[in-house]
Design a protein around this motif. Structure first.
Motif, mmCIF file in Angstrom:
data_model
loop_
_atom_site.group_PDB
_atom_site.id
_atom_site.type_symbol
_atom_site.label_atom_id
_atom_site.label_comp_id
_atom_site.label_asym_id
_atom_site.label_seq_id
_atom_site.Cartn_x
_atom_site.Cartn_y
_atom_site.Cartn_z
ATOM 1 N N ALA A 61 0.816 -1.213 0.000
ATOM 2 C CA ALA A 61 0.000 0.000 0.000
ATOM 3 C C ALA A 61 0.854 1.270 0.000
ATOM 4 C CB ALA A 61 -0.931 0.010 1.205
ATOM 5 N N ASN A 62 2.085 1.164 0.478
ATOM 6 C CA ASN A 62 2.977 2.331 0.576
ATOM 7 C C ASN A 62 4.332 2.000 -0.045
ATOM 8 O OD1 ASN A 62 1.211 4.012 2.314
ATOM 9 N ND2 ASN A 62 1.522 2.329 3.745
ATOM 10 N N PRO A 63 4.434 2.046 -1.364
ATOM 11 C CA PRO A 63 5.709 1.686 -1.998
ATOM 12 C C PRO A 63 6.844 2.649 -1.674
ATOM 13 C CG PRO A 63 4.104 2.393 -3.648
ATOM 14 C CD PRO A 63 3.404 2.368 -2.339
ATOM 15 N N ASP A 64 6.497 3.872 -1.278
ATOM 16 C CA ASP A 64 7.541 4.848 -0.932
ATOM 17 C C ASP A 64 8.016 4.713 0.509
ATOM 18 O OD1 ASP A 64 5.191 5.685 0.202
ATOM 19 O OD2 ASP A 64 5.472 7.806 -0.269
ATOM 20 N N GLY A 65 7.427 3.815 1.274
ATOM 21 C CA GLY A 65 7.823 3.597 2.663
ATOM 22 C C GLY A 65 6.914 4.271 3.668
ATOM 23 N N GLY A 66 6.158 5.273 3.263
ATOM 24 C CA GLY A 66 5.236 5.951 4.171
ATOM 25 C C GLY A 66 5.968 6.807 5.184
ATOM 26 N N GLU A 67 5.230 7.259 6.162
ATOM 27 C CA GLU A 67 5.804 8.091 7.216
ATOM 28 C C GLU A 67 6.653 7.231 8.153
ATOM 29 O OE1 GLU A 67 2.819 10.262 9.303
ATOM 30 O OE2 GLU A 67 1.738 10.758 7.471
ATOM 31 N N PRO A 68 7.650 7.854 8.787
ATOM 32 C CA PRO A 68 8.454 7.100 9.758
ATOM 33 C C PRO A 68 7.581 6.619 10.918
ATOM 34 C CG PRO A 68 9.506 9.191 9.224
ATOM 35 C CD PRO A 68 8.152 9.205 8.595
ATOM 36 N N GLY A 69 7.687 5.364 11.230
ATOM 37 C CA GLY A 69 6.920 4.783 12.323
ATOM 38 C C GLY A 69 5.531 4.321 11.932
ATOM 39 N N ALA A 70 5.087 4.652 10.727
ATOM 40 C CA ALA A 70 3.737 4.265 10.309
ATOM 41 C C ALA A 70 3.634 2.755 10.133
ATOM 42 C CB ALA A 70 3.349 4.971 9.015
ATOM 43 N N ARG A 71 4.701 2.160 9.603
ATOM 44 C CA ARG A 71 4.684 0.706 9.397
ATOM 45 C C ARG A 71 4.593 -0.028 10.733
ATOM 46 N NH1 ARG A 71 9.415 -3.207 7.161
ATOM 47 N NH2 ARG A 71 8.078 -4.887 6.433
ATOM 48 N N ASP A 72 5.392 0.417 11.711
ATOM 49 C CA ASP A 72 5.371 -0.220 13.028
ATOM 50 C C ASP A 72 4.003 -0.074 13.689
ATOM 51 O OD1 ASP A 72 8.018 -0.986 12.743
ATOM 52 O OD2 ASP A 72 8.776 0.829 13.737
ATOM 53 N N ALA A 73 3.389 1.096 13.549
ATOM 54 C CA ALA A 73 2.060 1.316 14.126
ATOM 55 C C ALA A 73 1.016 0.448 13.438
ATOM 56 C CB ALA A 73 1.673 2.786 14.013
ATOM 57 N N PHE A 74 1.127 0.329 12.107
ATOM 58 C CA PHE A 74 0.188 -0.506 11.353
ATOM 59 C C PHE A 74 0.305 -1.965 11.782
ATOM 60 C CE2 PHE A 74 -0.759 -3.177 7.636
ATOM 61 C CZ PHE A 74 -2.051 -2.773 7.375
ATOM 62 N N VAL A 75 1.538 -2.443 11.905
ATOM 63 C CA VAL A 75 1.758 -3.829 12.311
ATOM 64 C C VAL A 75 1.290 -4.046 13.751
ATOM 65 C CG1 VAL A 75 3.529 -5.574 12.750
ATOM 66 C CG2 VAL A 75 3.614 -4.208 10.662
ATOM 67 N N ALA A 76 1.567 -3.102 14.635
ATOM 68 C CA ALA A 76 1.142 -3.227 16.032
ATOM 69 C C ALA A 76 -0.383 -3.270 16.143
ATOM 70 C CB ALA A 76 1.697 -2.071 16.861
ATOM 71 N N ASP A 77 -1.067 -2.411 15.390
ATOM 72 C CA ASP A 77 -2.541 -2.434 15.401
ATOM 73 C C ASP A 77 -3.066 -3.745 14.842
ATOM 74 O OD1 ASP A 77 -2.594 0.087 16.486
ATOM 75 O OD2 ASP A 77 -2.960 1.106 14.562
#
Length: 91
Positions: free
Chosen positions: A40-56
């Motif tokens: 969904a985010n090929p550019d990597g997204g915002e810093p920490g967004a991936r960790d928050a998404f995975v945690a949720d």
């Protein structure tokens, strides 16, 4: 004495199987969430967004039915062995 040994070692074996399946299931779910975010985010997204998404996603996984079904690792073998013992002793 043999029955007690069967129960103790059976419980230990089922506990090892339970934790192995549980860890594997969690790791597969986490990998799926990471891949979903990356797609969904090929550019990597915002810093920490991936960790928050995975945690949720892992919180949602924890509240789902799958971790509860893994607990059947303890129930099914006990029911099967009990049924076999009952059938063998009644005939």
């Amino acid at each position: 004495m043999g029955f007690i040994r069967l129960v103790v070692f059976g419980f230990i074996a089922l506990t090892v199987v339970y934790f192995s399946i549980s860890l594997y299931s969690r790791s597969v779910r986490k990998e799926k969430l990471e891949n979903e975010f990356d797609a969904a985010n090929p550019d990597g997204g915002e810093p920490g967004a991936r960790d928050a998404f995975v945690a949720d996603g892992m919180v949602a996984y924890k509240n789902s039915i799958r971790p509860k079904l893994i607990g059947l690792v303890f129930v099914v073998p006990v029911v099967v062995v009990s049924a076999i013992v009952y059938v063998v002793n009644t005939n």
